[in-house]
Design a protein around this motif. Sequence first.
Motif, mmCIF file in Angstrom:
data_model
loop_
_atom_site.group_PDB
_atom_site.id
_atom_site.type_symbol
_atom_site.label_atom_id
_atom_site.label_comp_id
_atom_site.label_asym_id
_atom_site.label_seq_id
_atom_site.Cartn_x
_atom_site.Cartn_y
_atom_site.Cartn_z
ATOM 1 N N TRP A 67 83.778 -25.634 50.945
ATOM 2 C CA TRP A 67 82.493 -25.187 50.430
ATOM 3 C C TRP A 67 81.826 -26.325 49.689
ATOM 4 O O TRP A 67 82.493 -27.193 49.102
ATOM 5 N N LEU A 68 80.527 -26.329 49.677
ATOM 6 C CA LEU A 68 79.740 -27.371 49.040
ATOM 7 C C LEU A 68 79.996 -27.427 47.532
ATOM 8 O O LEU A 68 79.958 -28.502 46.935
ATOM 9 N N PHE A 69 80.283 -26.288 46.921
ATOM 10 C CA PHE A 69 80.383 -26.205 45.463
ATOM 11 C C PHE A 69 81.793 -26.369 44.910
ATOM 12 O O PHE A 69 82.002 -26.270 43.708
ATOM 13 N N ILE A 70 82.785 -26.570 45.775
ATOM 14 C CA ILE A 70 84.135 -26.850 45.298
ATOM 15 C C ILE A 70 84.603 -28.160 45.904
ATOM 16 O O ILE A 70 84.169 -28.559 46.992
ATOM 17 N N LYS A 71 85.495 -28.820 45.206
ATOM 18 C CA LYS A 71 85.978 -30.121 45.656
ATOM 19 C C LYS A 71 87.167 -29.919 46.585
ATOM 20 O O LYS A 71 88.105 -29.207 46.261
ATOM 21 N N GLY A 72 87.119 -30.535 47.728
ATOM 22 C CA GLY A 72 88.240 -30.496 48.647
ATOM 23 C C GLY A 72 88.287 -29.229 49.493
ATOM 24 O O GLY A 72 87.331 -28.476 49.577
ATOM 25 N N VAL A 73 89.448 -29.039 50.105
ATOM 26 C CA VAL A 73 89.683 -27.900 50.990
ATOM 27 C C VAL A 73 90.702 -26.995 50.313
ATOM 28 O O VAL A 73 91.723 -27.478 49.823
ATOM 29 N N LYS A 74 90.433 -25.699 50.288
ATOM 30 C CA LYS A 74 91.330 -24.743 49.642
ATOM 31 C C LYS A 74 92.024 -23.891 50.685
ATOM 32 O O LYS A 74 91.401 -23.453 51.650
ATOM 33 N N GLU A 75 93.299 -23.624 50.472
ATOM 34 C CA GLU A 75 94.046 -22.740 51.365
ATOM 35 C C GLU A 75 93.839 -21.295 50.917
ATOM 36 O O GLU A 75 93.948 -20.976 49.748
ATOM 37 N N ILE A 76 93.526 -20.429 51.886
ATOM 38 C CA ILE A 76 93.345 -19.009 51.621
ATOM 39 C C ILE A 76 94.619 -18.290 52.009
ATOM 40 O O ILE A 76 95.116 -18.460 53.116
ATOM 41 N N LYS A 77 95.160 -17.486 51.121
ATOM 42 C CA LYS A 77 96.417 -16.792 51.401
ATOM 43 C C LYS A 77 96.203 -15.546 52.205
ATOM 44 O O LYS A 77 95.237 -14.928 52.260
#
Length: 77
Positions: A67-77
């Motif tokens: 997402w543009l507003f968070i840094k990096g890539v997040k894993e969704i559980k």
Amino acid sequence: MTLKTKSLVYNFLGFALLFMIVRFVAQAFTNLTGFWLPLTAAVAASILAPKFQVVKTSEGEKMFMKWLFIKGVKEIK
């Protein structure tokens, strides 16, 4: 429901929600009419919406979000 289906639904819901918000704001505060109003909302929503993707790893399939507003890539559980 498979992870690919969930990512498709999440992508659609994120885009649709932002499209409606941007369209309302653009209609209320600008003089855009006709074709330009939904076009502007679609471009803005596609830039601002979070992107969900399923990736096959050695541990199995995992869903990630960028997402543009968070840094990096997040894993969704």
